[in-house]
Design a protein around this motif. Structure first.
Motif, mmCIF file in Angstrom:
data_model
loop_
_atom_site.group_PDB
_atom_site.id
_atom_site.type_symbol
_atom_site.label_atom_id
_atom_site.label_comp_id
_atom_site.label_asym_id
_atom_site.label_seq_id
_atom_site.Cartn_x
_atom_site.Cartn_y
_atom_site.Cartn_z
ATOM 1 N N LEU A 67 43.449 77.417 27.004
ATOM 2 C CA LEU A 67 44.701 77.119 26.310
ATOM 3 C C LEU A 67 44.518 75.954 25.338
ATOM 4 C CD1 LEU A 67 47.286 77.428 29.225
ATOM 5 C CD2 LEU A 67 47.047 78.966 27.269
ATOM 6 N N ALA A 68 43.865 74.888 25.786
ATOM 7 C CA ALA A 68 43.632 73.726 24.929
ATOM 8 C C ALA A 68 42.737 74.090 23.746
ATOM 9 C CB ALA A 68 43.007 72.591 25.735
ATOM 10 N N SER A 69 41.713 74.900 24.001
ATOM 11 C CA SER A 69 40.775 75.288 22.945
ATOM 12 C C SER A 69 41.469 76.079 21.850
ATOM 13 C CB SER A 69 39.625 76.116 23.533
ATOM 14 O OG SER A 69 38.911 75.382 24.500
ATOM 15 N N VAL A 70 42.261 77.066 22.248
ATOM 16 C CA VAL A 70 42.970 77.902 21.269
ATOM 17 C C VAL A 70 44.009 77.074 20.511
ATOM 18 C CG1 VAL A 70 44.523 79.878 21.003
ATOM 19 C CG2 VAL A 70 42.568 80.028 22.568
ATOM 20 N N ALA A 71 44.731 76.216 21.234
ATOM 21 C CA ALA A 71 45.739 75.375 20.578
ATOM 22 C C ALA A 71 45.110 74.465 19.540
ATOM 23 C CB ALA A 71 46.486 74.551 21.630
ATOM 24 N N GLN A 72 43.943 73.892 19.857
ATOM 25 C CA GLN A 72 43.294 72.987 18.905
ATOM 26 C C GLN A 72 42.744 73.739 17.691
ATOM 27 O OE1 GLN A 72 39.854 70.634 20.248
ATOM 28 N NE2 GLN A 72 40.883 68.845 19.399
ATOM 29 N N ILE A 73 42.290 74.978 17.898
ATOM 30 C CA ILE A 73 41.839 75.795 16.769
ATOM 31 C C ILE A 73 42.997 76.036 15.803
ATOM 32 C CG2 ILE A 73 41.119 78.130 16.099
ATOM 33 C CD1 ILE A 73 39.340 78.147 18.598
ATOM 34 N N PHE A 74 44.149 76.429 16.331
ATOM 35 C CA PHE A 74 45.320 76.651 15.474
ATOM 36 C C PHE A 74 45.770 75.343 14.821
ATOM 37 C CE2 PHE A 74 45.941 80.637 17.882
ATOM 38 C CZ PHE A 74 46.176 81.498 16.818
ATOM 39 N N ALA A 75 45.742 74.249 15.578
ATOM 40 C CA ALA A 75 46.157 72.955 15.024
ATOM 41 C C ALA A 75 45.277 72.549 13.855
ATOM 42 C CB ALA A 75 46.099 71.888 16.119
ATOM 43 N N THR A 76 43.964 72.717 14.017
ATOM 44 C CA THR A 76 43.029 72.347 12.949
ATOM 45 C C THR A 76 43.202 73.244 11.732
ATOM 46 O OG1 THR A 76 41.453 71.605 14.635
ATOM 47 C CG2 THR A 76 40.601 71.938 12.412
ATOM 48 N N SER A 77 43.387 74.545 11.960
ATOM 49 C CA SER A 77 43.576 75.479 10.845
ATOM 50 C C SER A 77 44.830 75.133 10.049
ATOM 51 C CB SER A 77 43.665 76.914 11.385
ATOM 52 O OG SER A 77 42.473 77.293 12.028
ATOM 53 N N LEU A 78 45.908 74.805 10.753
ATOM 54 C CA LEU A 78 47.146 74.433 10.070
ATOM 55 C C LEU A 78 46.979 73.132 9.299
ATOM 56 C CD1 LEU A 78 49.714 75.349 12.865
ATOM 57 C CD2 LEU A 78 49.454 76.488 10.659
ATOM 58 N N MET A 79 46.187 72.195 9.839
ATOM 59 C CA MET A 79 45.948 70.949 9.123
ATOM 60 C C MET A 79 45.175 71.204 7.831
ATOM 61 S SD MET A 79 44.157 67.371 10.306
ATOM 62 C CE MET A 79 45.644 66.766 11.098
ATOM 63 N N VAL A 80 44.181 72.096 7.901
ATOM 64 C CA VAL A 80 43.437 72.440 6.690
ATOM 65 C C VAL A 80 44.368 73.058 5.653
ATOM 66 C CG1 VAL A 80 41.592 73.892 5.748
ATOM 67 C CG2 VAL A 80 41.258 72.719 7.925
ATOM 68 N N MET A 81 45.307 73.887 6.102
ATOM 69 C CA MET A 81 46.307 74.448 5.187
ATOM 70 C C MET A 81 47.158 73.347 4.571
ATOM 71 S SD MET A 81 47.472 77.760 7.457
ATOM 72 C CE MET A 81 48.851 78.127 6.359
ATOM 73 N N LEU A 82 47.450 72.303 5.354
ATOM 74 C CA LEU A 82 48.232 71.183 4.834
ATOM 75 C C LEU A 82 47.520 70.477 3.690
ATOM 76 C CD1 LEU A 82 49.679 69.509 8.045
ATOM 77 C CD2 LEU A 82 50.998 70.311 6.097
ATOM 78 N N PHE A 83 46.186 70.413 3.757
ATOM 79 C CA PHE A 83 45.427 69.770 2.688
ATOM 80 C C PHE A 83 45.735 70.426 1.346
ATOM 81 C CE2 PHE A 83 41.850 68.777 5.926
ATOM 82 C CZ PHE A 83 42.535 67.649 6.345
ATOM 83 N N ARG A 84 46.039 71.717 1.378
ATOM 84 C CA ARG A 84 46.259 72.456 0.135
ATOM 85 C C ARG A 84 47.732 72.478 -0.275
ATOM 86 N NH1 ARG A 84 42.576 76.248 3.098
ATOM 87 N NH2 ARG A 84 40.485 75.892 2.277
ATOM 88 N N LEU A 85 48.632 72.069 0.637
ATOM 89 C CA LEU A 85 50.056 72.088 0.330
ATOM 90 C C LEU A 85 50.541 70.775 -0.277
ATOM 91 C CD1 LEU A 85 51.547 73.917 3.462
ATOM 92 C CD2 LEU A 85 51.401 74.786 1.130
ATOM 93 N N ARG A 86 50.126 69.666 0.299
ATOM 94 C CA ARG A 86 50.489 68.355 -0.215
ATOM 95 C C ARG A 86 49.240 67.517 -0.286
ATOM 96 N NH1 ARG A 86 55.470 65.930 0.498
ATOM 97 N NH2 ARG A 86 54.527 64.505 -0.962
ATOM 98 N N ASN A 87 49.363 66.235 -0.721
ATOM 99 C CA ASN A 87 48.144 65.440 -0.804
ATOM 100 C C ASN A 87 47.647 65.035 0.578
ATOM 101 O OD1 ASN A 87 49.229 62.950 0.082
ATOM 102 N ND2 ASN A 87 49.825 62.368 -1.980
ATOM 103 N N TYR A 88 46.454 64.492 0.605
ATOM 104 C CA TYR A 88 45.706 64.279 1.848
ATOM 105 C C TYR A 88 46.456 63.433 2.870
ATOM 106 C CZ TYR A 88 42.032 62.295 4.791
ATOM 107 O OH TYR A 88 41.294 61.873 5.839
ATOM 108 N N ALA A 89 46.896 62.256 2.472
ATOM 109 C CA ALA A 89 47.523 61.340 3.431
ATOM 110 C C ALA A 89 48.809 61.909 4.001
ATOM 111 C CB ALA A 89 47.799 59.989 2.760
ATOM 112 N N ILE A 90 49.622 62.576 3.175
ATOM 113 C CA ILE A 90 50.889 63.102 3.647
ATOM 114 C C ILE A 90 50.671 64.300 4.559
ATOM 115 C CG2 ILE A 90 53.134 64.007 2.957
ATOM 116 C CD1 ILE A 90 52.472 61.030 2.285
ATOM 117 N N GLY A 91 49.657 65.118 4.256
ATOM 118 C CA GLY A 91 49.341 66.240 5.133
ATOM 119 C C GLY A 91 49.004 65.775 6.532
ATOM 120 N N VAL A 92 48.146 64.776 6.630
ATOM 121 C CA VAL A 92 47.783 64.241 7.941
ATOM 122 C C VAL A 92 48.974 63.537 8.575
ATOM 123 C CG1 VAL A 92 46.252 62.654 9.173
ATOM 124 C CG2 VAL A 92 45.364 64.038 7.293
ATOM 125 N N GLY A 93 49.780 62.858 7.771
ATOM 126 C CA GLY A 93 50.965 62.195 8.299
ATOM 127 C C GLY A 93 51.917 63.170 8.967
#
Length: 292
Positions: free
Chosen positions: A74-100
């Protein structure tokens, strides 16, 4: 008693750099590939850490029960989805706000911990949750307050939710092992990273072999991401073997400050005044939860 604090700060610092290198790789490799880069070389590094611990001071081998593996998967799959969504955030807004935005994981961990993991919140803690939610809303608005970017909000909150579930399940898995510090965290680290690597490589072998080729052509950057990811996870997992996930993740909000410095100094990105206010509110909310 307070040993979890330096491990949390170390983890936040390593993770901020890992995110920066992932952003760099995301310019040439797709989301799944960037996510795999986080794990692909981290497994052997985590295994070496376990071997080093046992060479230093041998202890009993862990009993890996069925429930332990449920939490790990469960933790492994959740972290995979979390990381993928964060990478998508890099392309939606700028770097600091995506991570924020993804840092909403601290708020999510506090709420889920209170509801489902036996960690109720005080009034001061709920105030911190409210401030964190306000910060996320403020940072998700690219223009006026009436012009809210729904895709950024949904992606950021989704990433935060998946990261929160990851840390809660990781802590539960660590507690099941009943090993002395820091052995339980080390075993969980190896188990999670190995599971994630198997899942992602199997998927790419079936669906997208070219992504594996793309990572192979960028060995230095991929290894760097795996190294910083392994070190960051080592810090997070060790801290969470000593303290609740909500406490660790609220202090871990210091990553936002590290990210802001990297964003401005390395990526030469400029933040709007309300973005800076949002980042400050995230830190204030984290402090409130921490004090509670």
């Amino acid at each position: 008693m307070w040993l979890w604090i330096p491990f949390t700060i170390f983890a936040a610092f390593m993770q901020s750099w890992r995110n920066a290198f992932q952003k760099q790789l995301s310019q040439d490799v797709n989301t799944t590939g960037v996510t795999l880069a986080r794990f692909i070389y981290a497994g052997p590094l985590a295994a070496l850490y376990v071997l080093a611990l046992y060479a230093w001071q041998p202890v009993a081998m862990p009993h890996l029960s069925g429930l332990f593996w449920v939490y790990i998967v469960l933790a492994s799959v959740a972290q995979i989805f979390a990381t993928s969504l964060m990478v998508m955030l890099f392309r939606l807004r700028n770097y600091a706000i995506g991570v924020g935005l993804a840092k909403s994981e601290a708020v999510m961990a506090a709420i889920l911990g209170a509801l489902f993991f036996g960690a109720p919140l005080s009034a001061l803690a709920w105030m911190g949750v409210f401030i964190g939610g306000l910060a996320i809303w403020l940072m998700s608005n690219p223009g006026s307050f009436r012009d809210i970017s729904l895709s950024t909000v949904v992606t950021g909150l989704g990433s935060g939710l998946c990261f929160a579930l990851t840390v809660l399940w990781v802590r539960e898995a660590s507690l099941l092992l009943e090993l002395p510090f820091p052995y339980s965290a080390a075993w969980v680290l190896v188990a999670v990273i190995t599971t994630q690597t198997i899942i992602l490589i199997s998927w790419l072998l079936m669906k997208d072999k070219q992504t594996l080729v793309a990572l192979w052509k960028r060995p230095k950057l991929t290894l760097t991401i795996s190294l910083f990811s392994c070190l960051g996870s080592l810090g997070w997992f060790t801290a969470m073997s000593l303290q609740t996930a909500a406490m660790v993740k609220t202090l871990g909000q210091i990553e936002v400050l590290f990210t802001l410095m990297i964003s401005v100094v390395w990526f030469r990105e400029k933040l709007k005044p309300k973005d800076k206010i949002g980042l400050a509110l995230i830190v204030i909310g984290a402090i409130f939860v921490m004090l509670a």
